[in-house]
Design an enzyme around this catalytic site. Structure first.
Site, PDB file in Angstrom:
ATOM      1  N   ARG A  89       0.842  -1.191   0.000  1.00  0.00           N
ATOM      2  CA  ARG A  89       0.000   0.000   0.000  1.00  0.00           C
ATOM      3  C   ARG A  89       0.883   1.249   0.000  1.00  0.00           C
ATOM      4  O   ARG A  89       1.880   1.306   0.711  1.00  0.00           O
ATOM      5  CB  ARG A  89      -0.885   0.022   1.246  1.00  0.00           C
ATOM      6  CG  ARG A  89      -2.024  -0.992   1.246  1.00  0.00           C
ATOM      7  CD  ARG A  89      -2.692  -1.007   2.619  1.00  0.00           C
ATOM      8  NE  ARG A  89      -3.957  -1.724   2.627  1.00  0.00           N
ATOM      9  CZ  ARG A  89      -4.089  -3.026   2.875  1.00  0.00           C
ATOM     10  NH1 ARG A  89      -3.016  -3.766   3.119  1.00  0.00           N
ATOM     11  NH2 ARG A  89      -5.281  -3.601   2.883  1.00  0.00           N
ATOM     12  N   HIS A  92      -0.797   3.636   4.584  1.00  0.00           N
ATOM     13  CA  HIS A  92      -1.386   2.620   5.463  1.00  0.00           C
ATOM     14  C   HIS A  92      -0.790   1.237   5.213  1.00  0.00           C
ATOM     15  O   HIS A  92      -1.465   0.213   5.348  1.00  0.00           O
ATOM     16  CB  HIS A  92      -2.915   2.576   5.300  1.00  0.00           C
ATOM     17  CG  HIS A  92      -3.604   3.847   5.659  1.00  0.00           C
ATOM     18  ND1 HIS A  92      -3.921   4.199   6.954  1.00  0.00           N
ATOM     19  CD2 HIS A  92      -4.020   4.887   4.884  1.00  0.00           C
ATOM     20  CE1 HIS A  92      -4.510   5.384   6.967  1.00  0.00           C
ATOM     21  NE2 HIS A  92      -4.574   5.829   5.722  1.00  0.00           N
ATOM     22  N   ARG A 129      -9.208  -2.985  10.363  1.00  0.00           N
ATOM     23  CA  ARG A 129      -7.765  -2.891  10.146  1.00  0.00           C
ATOM     24  C   ARG A 129      -7.278  -1.539  10.659  1.00  0.00           C
ATOM     25  O   ARG A 129      -7.787  -0.490  10.266  1.00  0.00           O
ATOM     26  CB  ARG A 129      -7.413  -3.034   8.659  1.00  0.00           C
ATOM     27  CG  ARG A 129      -5.903  -3.088   8.395  1.00  0.00           C
ATOM     28  CD  ARG A 129      -5.617  -3.299   6.899  1.00  0.00           C
ATOM     29  NE  ARG A 129      -4.199  -3.490   6.640  1.00  0.00           N
ATOM     30  CZ  ARG A 129      -3.318  -2.502   6.417  1.00  0.00           C
ATOM     31  NH1 ARG A 129      -3.743  -1.246   6.398  1.00  0.00           N
ATOM     32  NH2 ARG A 129      -2.049  -2.767   6.185  1.00  0.00           N
ATOM     33  N   ASN A 165      -9.838   7.374  10.077  1.00  0.00           N
ATOM     34  CA  ASN A 165      -8.591   7.590  10.811  1.00  0.00           C
ATOM     35  C   ASN A 165      -8.893   7.798  12.286  1.00  0.00           C
ATOM     36  O   ASN A 165     -10.057   7.905  12.683  1.00  0.00           O
ATOM     37  CB  ASN A 165      -7.846   8.821  10.275  1.00  0.00           C
ATOM     38  CG  ASN A 165      -7.282   8.603   8.884  1.00  0.00           C
ATOM     39  OD1 ASN A 165      -6.938   7.494   8.505  1.00  0.00           O
ATOM     40  ND2 ASN A 165      -7.187   9.675   8.110  1.00  0.00           N
ATOM     41  N   PHE A 178      -3.817  15.019  -2.914  1.00  0.00           N
ATOM     42  CA  PHE A 178      -3.369  13.867  -2.134  1.00  0.00           C
ATOM     43  C   PHE A 178      -1.963  13.391  -2.526  1.00  0.00           C
ATOM     44  O   PHE A 178      -1.144  13.105  -1.637  1.00  0.00           O
ATOM     45  CB  PHE A 178      -4.365  12.713  -2.251  1.00  0.00           C
ATOM     46  CG  PHE A 178      -4.183  11.662  -1.190  1.00  0.00           C
ATOM     47  CD1 PHE A 178      -4.619  11.885   0.105  1.00  0.00           C
ATOM     48  CD2 PHE A 178      -3.558  10.461  -1.470  1.00  0.00           C
ATOM     49  CE1 PHE A 178      -4.436  10.941   1.094  1.00  0.00           C
ATOM     50  CE2 PHE A 178      -3.368   9.504  -0.492  1.00  0.00           C
ATOM     51  CZ  PHE A 178      -3.814   9.739   0.796  1.00  0.00           C
ATOM     52  N   ARG A 375     -11.600  10.208  -3.100  1.00  0.00           N
ATOM     53  CA  ARG A 375     -11.285   8.930  -2.461  1.00  0.00           C
ATOM     54  C   ARG A 375     -12.104   7.805  -3.087  1.00  0.00           C
ATOM     55  O   ARG A 375     -11.610   6.684  -3.247  1.00  0.00           O
ATOM     56  CB  ARG A 375     -11.562   8.993  -0.960  1.00  0.00           C
ATOM     57  CG  ARG A 375     -10.619   9.877  -0.163  1.00  0.00           C
ATOM     58  CD  ARG A 375     -10.990   9.893   1.306  1.00  0.00           C
ATOM     59  NE  ARG A 375     -10.493   8.723   2.018  1.00  0.00           N
ATOM     60  CZ  ARG A 375     -10.920   8.347   3.225  1.00  0.00           C
ATOM     61  NH1 ARG A 375     -11.879   9.046   3.833  1.00  0.00           N
ATOM     62  NH2 ARG A 375     -10.409   7.283   3.815  1.00  0.00           N
ATOM     63  N   TYR A 379      -9.595   4.828  -4.145  1.00  0.00           N
ATOM     64  CA  TYR A 379      -9.507   3.554  -3.421  1.00  0.00           C
ATOM     65  C   TYR A 379      -9.816   2.373  -4.335  1.00  0.00           C
ATOM     66  O   TYR A 379      -9.150   1.339  -4.283  1.00  0.00           O
ATOM     67  CB  TYR A 379     -10.456   3.564  -2.218  1.00  0.00           C
ATOM     68  CG  TYR A 379      -9.896   4.270  -1.013  1.00  0.00           C
ATOM     69  CD1 TYR A 379      -9.554   5.621  -1.067  1.00  0.00           C
ATOM     70  CD2 TYR A 379      -9.695   3.611   0.183  1.00  0.00           C
ATOM     71  CE1 TYR A 379      -9.031   6.284   0.027  1.00  0.00           C
ATOM     72  CE2 TYR A 379      -9.175   4.264   1.288  1.00  0.00           C
ATOM     73  CZ  TYR A 379      -8.847   5.596   1.209  1.00  0.00           C
ATOM     74  OH  TYR A 379      -8.334   6.245   2.293  1.00  0.00           O
ATOM     75  N   ARG A 386      -3.371  -3.280  -6.633  1.00  0.00           N
ATOM     76  CA  ARG A 386      -2.723  -4.171  -5.671  1.00  0.00           C
ATOM     77  C   ARG A 386      -3.152  -5.620  -5.845  1.00  0.00           C
ATOM     78  O   ARG A 386      -2.334  -6.535  -5.782  1.00  0.00           O
ATOM     79  CB  ARG A 386      -3.065  -3.748  -4.236  1.00  0.00           C
ATOM     80  CG  ARG A 386      -2.474  -2.430  -3.786  1.00  0.00           C
ATOM     81  CD  ARG A 386      -2.760  -2.196  -2.316  1.00  0.00           C
ATOM     82  NE  ARG A 386      -2.101  -3.184  -1.488  1.00  0.00           N
ATOM     83  CZ  ARG A 386      -2.730  -4.075  -0.715  1.00  0.00           C
ATOM     84  NH1 ARG A 386      -4.045  -4.101  -0.677  1.00  0.00           N
ATOM     85  NH2 ARG A 386      -2.048  -4.923   0.009  1.00  0.00           N
TER      86      ARG A 386
END
Length: 735
Positions: A89, A92, A129, A165, A178, A375, A379, A386
């Site tokens: 990542r 995070h 998480r 967060n 960002f 976002r 995301y 990933r």
């Protein structure tokens, strides 16, 4: 902390929540395998292997020849090993997670049709998480940073993700910035240092050049940036979402998690040392608490604003750099989350879990928060990068409700879809869209008007009032810590321009704050600053969230050497265990230590060099003439007491141990017991003569108690003795 919880205890903890209890655990059971002696080694395609030790090769009894490429078993093993790592990542990267459950106890049917928030008979499986933001997977847990707090709800209507967060605001207002904030916070590009910290030129250069970040960096420099435990963090959705009820009415909403244990932090020197002594401190803390049955819990709250009231505030409610002050918009607590099961395998669960802010269920929607909209795009794109296009088919990400659509193929496709059509509409009317009555997600019919432009509204241009609100709302000790944090961070900026400009930025918050930091870091002290009206708001200081008075899962070191007082030791160990704290016996050696009567002995968990005071919450030293003589001659033992005192931890001592503590601290301000009456002085709890009433196994935690154990437990439940620091005593001891 490693090795503290025996494997058998972990198995008991798993059994306690039932065999694969809950919808999600039942679903995961289809993909879960146990490695046992009855199983046999196979390839990925199921063929049993005769060995995992030798590549197929040309060989004789006396000579080894070339290895053969034709060996499919060896190639599969090496290929799988070569590809074990997925892309890390970008943010995070370092995280830890656990399973749990969520239950709503106060239906908000007046605000939403989402059953997860209205059906009080439901119990929804969750996976949470926690993470740091800036560091790589190999960085330390206790660095000063924002912490991720992401929750995946496996609801009967689909997955809902709150990707939040431990701080309710963010550095930027628009998602297009960002990449810049993360590039500035990450290691500097010319030399790839520093790792996992913000104390460098680029980070603070960004903060000055983006005044919208002012509010957020004040939160990060507060004690929120160094939490004691994941179990003691608040969680915030950060962005503004919406709720829609059965009447079609819309409310803007923010989500909050507040821990049952209270909001608590480390102190900075302790956090620095832990990063080297135990870089996995937070991971182990969460694992061990769950494994021992001390399940962490959070209250779930919402702040809601009717759509008609959107513009009635002096800030824009869609601005992610702003909080909704609780004196204006109170938090309504409506549910509870408990984490009660550790993962079975870190990679397939904690590492492969994929959160998306765009994952919502009917009744929950989005606002025009420009950070949230970005976002939602980012995301989803990140998870494809990933984990691949079929990331939502991985067991940990798979919903517990039916999934049926015409999406097909792609790398790592898991689902096998039978039938002759893969499109809609089709001649069989197979898999038609759902109606609103059947639970389909229907977008809120929001009226939109404006011009197409790259600009921000006027309220988005005000960047300092809430930074002032935050500073004004801090307790004296929190303000002191913010000053020290800023002084540390800016001291690590070598560029004069960076830290002098940041001092001027601090004057936009509070002139005294700026002048104090200027003296510490050697910058020019500003003569004037922005006017601070002094407004305060509730629920910004973490000291307003003390939590319930408990020492559950608190780590308490008991320091002993040969000749220790068996009676005091046994009483303390039993009482701590009964309260579900974690007593850790520490001695000059790890081999058995004999009691004063010679009839008993105990096996320490650690020796003084193996465990440090930074890794525990409190310290208890039983008496015993020989034991105290040994500890008094041991420099590390003396350092244990001094360091624990400097880190504001509770120290308990009985009998002869009182003199040892006095020798270590050497401060006349700390008053100790000289008889059978227990004394509590700046969190140092002592009793010279133990009485039977001081040896109770079950201790009631209450303020104003007179017994030694009661006083000791109460002080531990307060987390730290802040009065010690305010009085300047912690600075008077070398540690």
């Amino acid at each position: 902390m490693s090795g503290l919880v025996p494997e058998t205890m972990q198995k008991v903890a798993h059994a306690a929540v039932g065999p694969r209890q809950g919808d999600k655990l039942k679903d995961l059971a289809h993909s879960t395998k146990d490695m046992t002696a009855e199983g046999r080694l196979t390839t990925d395609y199921g063929v049993k292997q005769s060995t995992a030790d030798d590549w197929l090769k040309v060989v004789t009894k006396d000579q080894t020849g070339p290895m053969l490429l034709e060996d499919p078993f060896a190639r599969e093993r090496i290929m799988r090993f070569d590809h074990e790592r997925i892309p890390e990542r970008v943010v995070h990267a370092r995280g830890s997670g656990a399973f749990g459950k969520f239950k709503v106890f106060d239906s908000i049917q007046d605000l939403t049709i989402a059953p997860v928030l209205t059906d009080t008979s439901r119990e929804t499986p969750v996976f949470v998480r926690f993470s740091t933001v800036l560091g790589s997977r190999g960085s330390a847990d206790t660095v000063r940073d924002v912490r991720g707090f992401a929750v995946k709800f496996y609801t009967q209507e689909g997955n809902w993700d709150i990707v939040g967060n431990d701080i309710p605001v963010f550095f930027i207002q628009d998602a297009i910035k960002f990449p810049d904030i993360i590039h500035a916070g990450k290691p500097e590009p010319h030399n790839e240092v520093p790792q996992a910290q913000s104390a460098h030129n680029n980070f603070w250069d960004f903060q000055f050049n983006h005044s919208e970040a002012t509010h957020m960096f004040m939160w990060t420099m507060s004690d929120r940036g160094i939490p004691r435990s994941y179990r003691m963090m608040q969680g915030f959705g950060v962005n503004t979402y919406t709720l829609v009820n059965a009447k079609g009415e819309r409310h803007f909403v923010k989500f909050t998690w507040t821990p049952e244990l209270g909001v608590h932090s480390l102190v900075w020197d302790e956090a620095l040392k832990l990063a080297g002594q135990d870089p996995d401190f937070h991971r182990k803390d969460l694992w061990e608490a769950i494994a021992s049955g001390a399940f962490p819990k959070w209250k779930f709250g919402i702040q809601a604003i009717p759509e008609a009231d959107e513009h009635k505030f002096d800030f824009d409610i869609l601005d992610a750099t702003k909080v909704w002050p609780e004196d204006l918009v109170p938090t309504r607590y409506i549910g509870e989350m408990e984490l009660n099961r550790n993962v079975d395998e870190f990679f397939t669960q904690t590492e492969q879990i994929a959160f998306c802010t765009s994952h919502v269920v009917p009744g929950i929607g989005f606002s025009d928060d420009p950070l949230l909209v970005g976002r939602n795009f980012s995301y989803f794109d990140t998870q494809i990068s990933r984990l691949g296009i079929n990331f939502q088919e991985l067991p940990i990400n798979r919903p517990v409700c039916p999934v049926m659509n015409f999406n097909r193929d792609g790398a790592m496709r898991h689902a096998i879809t039978r039938g002759t059509v893969n499109y809609w509409p089709n001649r069989f009317e197979a898999c038609p869209p759902a109606t609103h009555e059947e639970g389909a997600y229907v977008e809120y019919a929001q009226k939109v008007a404006g011009i197409k432009a790259r600009m921000r509204s006027n309220k988005f241009k005000e960047h300092f009032s809430q930074a002032q609100l935050f500073w004004n709302s801090m307790s004296p000790i929190e303000k002191q810590h913010i000053i020290k944090a800023l002084s540390f961070e800016l001291d690590h900026c070598e560029d004069l321009l960076v830290y002098t400009r940041m001092i001027q930025r601090l004057a936009d918050i509070d002139l005294n704050l700026a002048q104090t930091v200027a003296v510490a870091v050697g910058g020019e002290s500003p003569k004037e600053g922005r006017s601070n009206p002094g407004r305060r708001a509730p629920a910004l200081s973490q000291h307003e969230f003390p939590g319930k008075p408990t020492i559950q899962a608190r780590r308490v070191a008991i320091l002993i050497a040969d000749g220790y007082d068996q009676v005091a030791y046994d009483a303390a160990y039993a009482a701590l265990s009964s309260a579900m704290a974690t007593p850790l016996v520490v001695g000059p050696k790890r081999s058995k230590i004999t009691a004063a009567n010679g009839a008993n002995s105990t096996q320490p968990h650690h020796h003084l060099e193996g465990l440090r005071s930074t890794m525990v919450d409190a310290l208890l030293i039983p008496g015993g003439t020989q034991s105290i003589e040994t500890l008094s001659k041991n420099g590390r033992a003396l350092h244990w007491v001094r360091e624990a005192f400097g880190h504001l931890k509770v120290i308990g001592a009985t009998g002869e141990a009182i003199g040892f503590v006095e020798k270590a601290i050497s401060l006349p301000s700390v008053v100790v017991s000289s008889d059978g009456e227990a004394k509590d002085s700046y969190g140092v709890v002592t009793v010279k003569e133990l009485r039977p009433e001081s040896l109770k196994e079950v201790v009631e935690i209450a303020k104003g108690a007179t017994g030694f154990m009661e006083k000791f437990f109460y002080e531990i439940a307060q987390h730290r003795c802040w009065e010690r620091e305010l009085a300047g005593l912690s600075d008077a001891v070398a540690y």
